[in-house]
Design a protein around this motif. Structure first.
Motif, mmCIF file in Angstrom:
data_model
loop_
_atom_site.group_PDB
_atom_site.id
_atom_site.type_symbol
_atom_site.label_atom_id
_atom_site.label_comp_id
_atom_site.label_asym_id
_atom_site.label_seq_id
_atom_site.Cartn_x
_atom_site.Cartn_y
_atom_site.Cartn_z
ATOM 1 N N ASN A 119 44.278 11.907 31.631
ATOM 2 C CA ASN A 119 43.653 12.672 30.538
ATOM 3 C C ASN A 119 42.190 12.995 30.820
ATOM 4 N N CYS A 327 45.162 16.701 17.093
ATOM 5 C CA CYS A 327 44.484 16.856 18.384
ATOM 6 C C CYS A 327 45.390 16.311 19.469
ATOM 7 N N GLN A 331 45.610 18.285 25.997
ATOM 8 C CA GLN A 331 45.011 19.613 25.989
ATOM 9 C C GLN A 331 43.510 19.595 25.713
ATOM 10 N N GLN A 332 43.007 18.480 25.171
ATOM 11 C CA GLN A 332 41.586 18.365 24.827
ATOM 12 C C GLN A 332 41.009 17.084 25.427
ATOM 13 N N TYR A 334 39.490 14.486 24.650
ATOM 14 C CA TYR A 334 39.062 13.740 23.474
ATOM 15 C C TYR A 334 38.255 12.492 23.826
ATOM 16 N N SER A 338 34.282 13.066 23.414
ATOM 17 C CA SER A 338 34.032 13.008 21.968
ATOM 18 C C SER A 338 33.177 11.825 21.530
ATOM 19 N N ASP A 348 34.606 19.598 12.881
ATOM 20 C CA ASP A 348 36.034 19.930 12.893
ATOM 21 C C ASP A 348 36.696 19.534 11.576
ATOM 22 N N THR A 365 36.859 22.320 18.017
ATOM 23 C CA THR A 365 36.872 21.833 19.397
ATOM 24 C C THR A 365 38.026 20.871 19.650
ATOM 25 N N TYR A 366 38.267 19.956 18.716
ATOM 26 C CA TYR A 366 39.294 18.933 18.906
ATOM 27 C C TYR A 366 40.417 19.026 17.871
ATOM 28 N N TYR A 367 40.049 18.947 16.605
ATOM 29 C CA TYR A 367 41.058 18.883 15.532
ATOM 30 C C TYR A 367 41.195 20.226 14.812
#
Length: 371
Positions: A119, A327, A331-332, A334, A338, A348, A365-367
């Motif tokens: 990740n 989220c 794909q992010q 995190y 974060s 968010d 950006t995330y959620y």
């Protein structure tokens, strides 16, 4: 007369130049070093504290660890403190939270080892792993000490309450420095650990300036959200292996919910988190307005997938009304970044709970709400 005056002026200028190079008016190296020390003011983090004196910075971590940061090995340090020559040039990061501090401070050059790349999105870190500038030392509990030695770190930042495996590393003689950012219950407190890292790598000024921006943006939006009249309710998590790991009322995420103008359903819980049976969680969250989920679902997550993972999920009001905040860690980035972006996380959530408080074209950006 003019010639004599010119000669006297020339002599005076020469004397001034000599004084500047070696006389009393020249600043000594020690004075210059003292002037270059940037003060660290810890405002939100509870896991470390700082006390400066003329030639040493005393850093306390947790209840037991004490470090004396010095710029010269000749400096005497108080009893009970481990001397650390700073700035360090190399280290190993054991967690993505630690790595986020180095990313925020533009200090990837100092990172010589990480546990893995799962990740991980940062292209610079991935390239450094690919070309060997950063080595993967294995996961906690199963470190490869040969690779640890190959990274040749000045010290290693560790998370002592995790799965461990540090005894073998201790035998190498490498200094282990606890990084307790993961224990912070205040979102800004977690991000403030960049100041801790900044002291070790000589980037105190950058850490102060970066954090000040985060703090300003976070508190400004928090103040706006505090004025809302309607505060929706929200719960968090999913069923895994027969239990629902629920974020406790003291957890930093619960604090972000509150700061975003919402009420967390376990708001009065005194723990940071606990495992609950479905029935217990349902009794608390059945009528909640929103449901926050963070996972690593392969592909596109959906309400159908959420129901397939646990058929009873469709019973929640937030499921029925399509108010799941989601989220995807595949794909992010995190956990990778974060921790030093609580202001972004807050925005968010505010964009979901109170969209009128953010700009109309705001892109999360995330959620975001699950479609």
């Amino acid at each position: 007369m003019m010639k004599k005056t010119f000669c006297l002026l020339t002599i005076a200028m020469l004397l001034c130049a000599c004084t500047g190079k070696g006389g009393k008016s020249q600043q000594t190296e020690a004075e210059a070093s003292a002037d270059s020390v940037v003060a660290i003011d810890v405002k939100y983090a509870t896991g470390f504290s700082v006390r400066d004196s003329a030639d040493v910075r005393l850093v306390s971590v947790g209840q037991k660890e004490r470090f004396a940061l010095v710029r010269s090995n000749d400096v005497q340090v108080p009893d009970g403190y481990v001397k650390v020559r700073v700035p360090i040039k190399s280290t190993i990061c054991m967690t993505s939270l630690q790595l986020s501090n180095f990313t925020a401070l533009d200090a990837h050059d100092v990172v010589k080892g990480i546990t893995g790349t799962k990740n991980l999105f940062n292209e610079d870190i991935l390239q450094r792993v690919k070309d060997g500038r950063i080595v993967k030392i294995g996961m906690e509990g199963n470190f490869d000490t040969e690779l640890v030695l190959a990274a040749n770190p000045d010290l290693i930042f560790i998370s002592p309450s995790k799965r461990g495996g540090y005894e073998a590393i201790k035998e190498t003689g490498i200094l282990l420095v606890p990084h307790l950012g993961y224990q912070e219950l205040d979102p800004l407190g977690q991000a403030e650990w960049m100041k801790f890292v900044g002291m070790f790598i000589g980037k105190e000024r950058e850490a102060n300036e970066t954090f000040a921006g985060i703090e300003q943006r976070y508190n400004s939006l928090k103040e706006k959200a505090a004025e809302v009249e309607q505060r929706p309710t929200v719960f968090s998590g999913e069923m895994h292996y027969g239990n629902w790991h629920a974020v406790g009322g003291k957890n930093y995420l619960a604090q972000i919910f509150r700061d975003a103008g919402a009420e967390y359903v376990i708001n009065d819980d005194e723990t940071a988190g606990e495992d609950l049976e479905f029935e217990k969680l349902y009794s608390l969250a059945a009528k909640a307005d929103y449901w926050r989920i963070l996972n690593s679902f392969p592909g596109e997550f959906s309400y159908e997938a959420l129901k397939a993972s646990e058929p009873r999920n469709e019973l929640f009001q937030a499921f029925k009304e399509r108010k799941v905040i989601f989220c995807n860690m595949k794909q992010q980035p995190y956990y990778e970044i974060s921790p030093v972006q609580p202001d972004v996380l807050l925005k968010d959530f505010v964009a979901v709970f109170h969209p009128e408080l953010v700009e109309p074209d705001y892109k999360p950006t995330y959620y975001r709400l699950l479609k």
